[in-house]
Motif scaffolding. Structure first.
Motif, short mmCIF file in Angstrom:
data_model
loop_
_atom_site.label_atom_id
_atom_site.label_comp_id
_atom_site.label_asym_id
_atom_site.label_seq_id
_atom_site.Cartn_x
_atom_site.Cartn_y
_atom_site.Cartn_z
N GLN A 89 2.69 9.12 9.79
CA GLN A 89 1.82 8.36 8.89
C GLN A 89 2.51 8.03 7.57
OE1 GLN A 89 -1.45 11.17 9.10
NE2 GLN A 89 -2.68 9.56 10.05
N LEU A 90 3.24 8.95 7.01
CA LEU A 90 3.88 8.76 5.71
C LEU A 90 5.27 9.34 5.73
CD1 LEU A 90 0.93 9.93 3.45
CD2 LEU A 90 1.72 7.59 3.71
N ALA A 91 6.13 8.81 4.87
CA ALA A 91 7.48 9.35 4.77
C ALA A 91 7.93 9.31 3.31
CB ALA A 91 8.46 8.56 5.62
N LEU A 92 8.69 10.30 2.94
CA LEU A 92 9.33 10.37 1.63
C LEU A 92 10.75 10.84 1.86
CD1 LEU A 92 9.41 10.47 -1.50
CD2 LEU A 92 8.52 12.81 -1.33
N SER A 93 11.70 10.13 1.31
CA SER A 93 13.10 10.51 1.43
C SER A 93 13.66 10.77 0.05
CB SER A 93 13.89 9.39 2.12
OG SER A 93 15.25 9.72 2.20
N ARG A 140 -4.76 23.86 -6.28
CA ARG A 140 -4.86 24.78 -5.15
C ARG A 140 -5.95 24.27 -4.21
NH1 ARG A 140 -4.05 30.99 -6.51
NH2 ARG A 140 -1.83 30.85 -6.14
N HIS A 141 -5.63 24.27 -2.93
CA HIS A 141 -6.57 23.87 -1.88
C HIS A 141 -6.31 24.79 -0.70
CE1 HIS A 141 -7.90 19.99 -3.60
NE2 HIS A 141 -6.68 19.92 -4.09
N GLU A 142 -7.23 25.70 -0.47
CA GLU A 142 -7.05 26.68 0.60
C GLU A 142 -6.96 26.02 1.98
OE1 GLU A 142 -6.35 29.83 -0.01
OE2 GLU A 142 -6.53 29.34 -2.14
N ASP A 143 -7.55 24.83 2.14
CA ASP A 143 -7.54 24.18 3.45
C ASP A 143 -6.26 23.37 3.69
OD1 ASP A 143 -8.28 22.38 1.46
OD2 ASP A 143 -9.58 21.22 2.78
N GLU A 144 -5.37 23.32 2.72
CA GLU A 144 -4.10 22.60 2.88
C GLU A 144 -3.05 23.50 3.52
OE1 GLU A 144 -3.10 19.44 2.41
OE2 GLU A 144 -5.11 18.85 1.81
N GLU A 145 -2.10 22.88 4.17
CA GLU A 145 -1.02 23.57 4.88
C GLU A 145 -0.34 24.63 4.01
OE1 GLU A 145 2.56 21.99 7.66
OE2 GLU A 145 2.29 20.95 5.77
N LEU A 146 -0.11 24.30 2.73
CA LEU A 146 0.59 25.21 1.83
C LEU A 146 -0.32 25.89 0.82
CD1 LEU A 146 3.75 23.06 1.13
CD2 LEU A 146 3.53 25.03 2.66
N TRP A 161 -1.48 13.54 -3.86
CA TRP A 161 -0.81 13.67 -2.56
C TRP A 161 -1.86 13.53 -1.46
CZ3 TRP A 161 4.37 13.91 -2.61
CH2 TRP A 161 5.03 14.16 -1.40
N PRO A 162 -1.55 12.84 -0.38
CA PRO A 162 -2.54 12.67 0.70
C PRO A 162 -3.03 14.01 1.24
CG PRO A 162 -0.65 11.23 1.02
CD PRO A 162 -0.30 12.15 -0.11
N GLU A 163 -4.30 14.04 1.59
CA GLU A 163 -4.92 15.28 2.04
C GLU A 163 -4.67 15.54 3.52
OE1 GLU A 163 -9.09 15.47 1.11
OE2 GLU A 163 -8.76 14.37 -0.76
N GLY A 164 -4.61 16.82 3.87
CA GLY A 164 -4.63 17.24 5.25
C GLY A 164 -3.43 16.83 6.08
N MET A 165 -2.28 16.69 5.48
CA MET A 165 -1.08 16.27 6.20
C MET A 165 -0.24 17.48 6.61
SD MET A 165 -0.83 13.04 6.45
CE MET A 165 -1.60 11.57 5.83
N GLU A 166 0.26 17.44 7.83
CA GLU A 166 1.26 18.41 8.25
C GLU A 166 2.62 17.79 7.93
OE1 GLU A 166 2.01 21.10 12.10
OE2 GLU A 166 1.95 18.96 12.51
N GLU A 167 3.48 18.57 7.29
CA GLU A 167 4.77 18.02 6.87
C GLU A 167 5.88 18.48 7.81
OE1 GLU A 167 5.69 17.85 2.65
OE2 GLU A 167 3.64 18.51 2.24
N LEU A 168 6.62 17.49 8.29
CA LEU A 168 7.80 17.70 9.11
C LEU A 168 8.99 17.27 8.26
CD1 LEU A 168 8.90 18.21 12.08
CD2 LEU A 168 8.93 15.72 12.23
N LEU A 169 10.01 18.10 8.23
CA LEU A 169 11.15 17.84 7.36
C LEU A 169 12.41 17.71 8.17
CD1 LEU A 169 9.63 20.62 5.54
CD2 LEU A 169 10.14 18.59 4.22
#
Length: 147
Positions: free
Chosen positions: A40-44, A118-124, A131-139
Protein backbone atom coordinates in the motif's frame (compact mmCIF):
# COMPACT_ATOMS: atom_id res chain seq x y z
CA UNK A 1 4.15 -21.27 -25.95
CA UNK A 2 2.83 -20.35 -22.46
CA UNK A 3 4.71 -17.82 -20.35
CA UNK A 4 6.70 -19.19 -17.44
CA UNK A 5 5.32 -18.37 -13.95
CA UNK A 6 8.25 -16.04 -13.28
CA UNK A 7 7.92 -14.09 -16.53
CA UNK A 8 5.40 -11.56 -15.16
CA UNK A 9 8.00 -10.00 -12.84
CA UNK A 10 11.01 -10.08 -15.15
CA UNK A 11 9.98 -7.08 -17.28
CA UNK A 12 9.38 -4.71 -14.30
CA UNK A 13 12.73 -5.66 -12.73
CA UNK A 14 14.53 -5.32 -16.06
CA UNK A 15 12.98 -1.85 -16.41
CA UNK A 16 14.06 -0.98 -12.85
CA UNK A 17 17.61 -2.06 -13.60
CA UNK A 18 17.61 0.08 -16.75
CA UNK A 19 16.43 3.08 -14.67
CA UNK A 20 18.62 2.59 -11.57
CA UNK A 21 20.61 5.79 -12.16
CA UNK A 22 17.69 7.93 -13.35
CA UNK A 23 15.45 10.23 -11.27
CA UNK A 24 12.61 7.69 -11.54
CA UNK A 25 14.83 4.76 -10.52
CA UNK A 26 13.35 4.36 -7.03
CA UNK A 27 9.81 4.51 -8.43
CA UNK A 28 10.69 1.86 -11.05
CA UNK A 29 12.13 -0.41 -8.35
CA UNK A 30 9.02 -0.01 -6.19
CA UNK A 31 6.82 -0.84 -9.19
CA UNK A 32 8.87 -4.00 -9.77
CA UNK A 33 8.61 -5.03 -6.12
CA UNK A 34 4.87 -4.35 -6.24
CA UNK A 35 4.55 -6.72 -9.20
CA UNK A 36 5.78 -9.55 -6.96
CA UNK A 37 4.52 -8.41 -3.54
CA UNK A 38 1.72 -5.83 -3.66
CA UNK A 39 1.92 -3.12 -1.01
CA UNK A 40 0.00 0.00 0.00
CA UNK A 41 2.74 2.49 0.89
CA UNK A 42 6.49 2.76 0.54
CA UNK A 43 9.18 4.96 2.02
CA UNK A 44 12.80 4.76 0.93
CA UNK A 45 15.58 6.30 2.98
CA UNK A 46 19.32 5.81 3.25
CA UNK A 47 20.63 5.35 6.78
CA UNK A 48 24.20 6.18 7.66
CA UNK A 49 25.94 5.69 10.96
CA UNK A 50 26.56 9.44 11.20
CA UNK A 51 23.56 11.77 10.98
CA UNK A 52 19.92 11.24 10.16
CA UNK A 53 18.36 9.38 7.26
CA UNK A 54 18.53 10.76 3.73
CA UNK A 55 15.14 10.82 2.03
CA UNK A 56 14.94 9.04 -1.34
CA UNK A 57 11.28 8.46 -2.26
CA UNK A 58 7.83 7.79 -0.84
CA UNK A 59 4.34 6.95 -2.04
CA UNK A 60 2.52 8.64 0.87
CA UNK A 61 -0.25 11.02 -0.15
CA UNK A 62 -1.96 13.89 1.57
CA UNK A 63 -0.52 16.61 3.79
CA UNK A 64 -0.80 14.65 7.08
CA UNK A 65 1.03 11.63 5.67
CA UNK A 66 3.69 13.82 4.04
CA UNK A 67 4.17 15.58 7.38
CA UNK A 68 4.63 12.18 9.05
CA UNK A 69 7.47 11.42 6.63
CA UNK A 70 9.05 14.78 7.49
CA UNK A 71 8.75 14.06 11.22
CA UNK A 72 10.33 10.65 10.71
CA UNK A 73 13.30 12.16 8.85
CA UNK A 74 13.60 14.97 11.42
CA UNK A 75 13.77 12.76 14.48
CA UNK A 76 11.32 9.91 15.07
CA UNK A 77 13.68 7.60 13.16
CA UNK A 78 15.71 7.56 16.43
CA UNK A 79 13.01 5.38 17.99
CA UNK A 80 12.56 3.19 14.92
CA UNK A 81 13.53 -0.45 15.57
CA UNK A 82 14.88 -0.83 12.04
CA UNK A 83 17.25 2.11 12.46
CA UNK A 84 18.45 0.79 15.80
CA UNK A 85 18.93 -2.71 14.37
CA UNK A 86 20.93 -1.12 11.53
CA UNK A 87 23.19 0.61 14.06
CA UNK A 88 23.65 -2.75 15.78
CA UNK A 89 24.84 -4.36 12.52
CA UNK A 90 21.65 -5.71 10.93
CA UNK A 91 22.64 -7.72 7.84
CA UNK A 92 21.05 -7.16 4.44
CA UNK A 93 17.71 -8.93 4.15
CA UNK A 94 13.95 -8.60 4.45
CA UNK A 95 12.44 -8.05 7.89
CA UNK A 96 9.11 -7.42 9.58
CA UNK A 97 9.28 -4.36 11.82
CA UNK A 98 7.61 -6.14 14.72
CA UNK A 99 10.40 -8.74 14.69
CA UNK A 100 13.03 -6.02 15.14
CA UNK A 101 11.40 -4.26 18.09
CA UNK A 102 12.91 -5.19 21.45
CA UNK A 103 10.54 -5.95 24.30
CA UNK A 104 9.41 -2.90 26.28
CA UNK A 105 11.51 -0.47 24.27
CA UNK A 106 8.93 2.31 24.71
CA UNK A 107 9.66 2.18 28.42
CA UNK A 108 12.97 3.96 27.77
CA UNK A 109 13.20 7.74 27.82
CA UNK A 110 14.24 7.80 24.16
CA UNK A 111 10.77 8.59 22.86
CA UNK A 112 10.28 11.68 25.08
CA UNK A 113 10.35 14.84 22.97
CA UNK A 114 9.64 12.98 19.71
CA UNK A 115 6.39 13.64 17.89
CA UNK A 116 4.76 10.25 18.35
CA UNK A 117 1.56 8.99 19.89
CA UNK A 118 1.31 5.78 21.82
CA UNK A 119 -1.26 3.41 20.34
CA UNK A 120 -1.50 -0.01 21.93
CA UNK A 121 -3.27 -1.40 18.84
CA UNK A 122 -0.35 -0.48 16.55
CA UNK A 123 2.35 -2.95 15.54
CA UNK A 124 4.98 -1.09 17.59
CA UNK A 125 2.75 0.50 20.21
CA UNK A 126 3.20 4.01 18.77
CA UNK A 127 2.76 5.98 15.58
CA UNK A 128 4.41 9.15 14.30
CA UNK A 129 1.78 11.92 14.01
CA UNK A 130 0.05 11.51 10.64
CA UNK A 131 1.52 8.07 9.94
CA UNK A 132 -1.10 5.75 8.39
CA UNK A 133 -2.92 3.59 10.90
CA UNK A 134 -2.83 -0.17 11.21
CA UNK A 135 0.02 -0.88 8.80
CA UNK A 136 2.34 -3.85 9.02
CA UNK A 137 5.83 -2.74 8.04
CA UNK A 138 8.08 -4.85 5.85
CA UNK A 139 11.64 -3.63 5.52
CA UNK A 140 14.19 -4.31 2.84
CA UNK A 141 17.72 -3.70 4.09
CA UNK A 142 20.60 -3.56 1.66
CA UNK A 143 24.20 -2.44 1.78
CA UNK A 144 24.98 0.36 -0.64
CA UNK A 145 28.37 1.17 -2.12
CA UNK A 146 30.34 3.59 0.02
CA UNK A 147 28.73 2.47 3.28
Amino acid sequence: MPESPAAYWIAPFAHALDRYDQPDGAQALLAAIGAVAPFQLALSVVHRREGGPSYVFDTFSGPRAKRAVQLFIAGTYLLNPFYNAYLAGLPAGIYLMRDLAPDNYLDSGLYHGLEIRRHEDEELGYRTHGWPEGMEELLIAMDLPGG
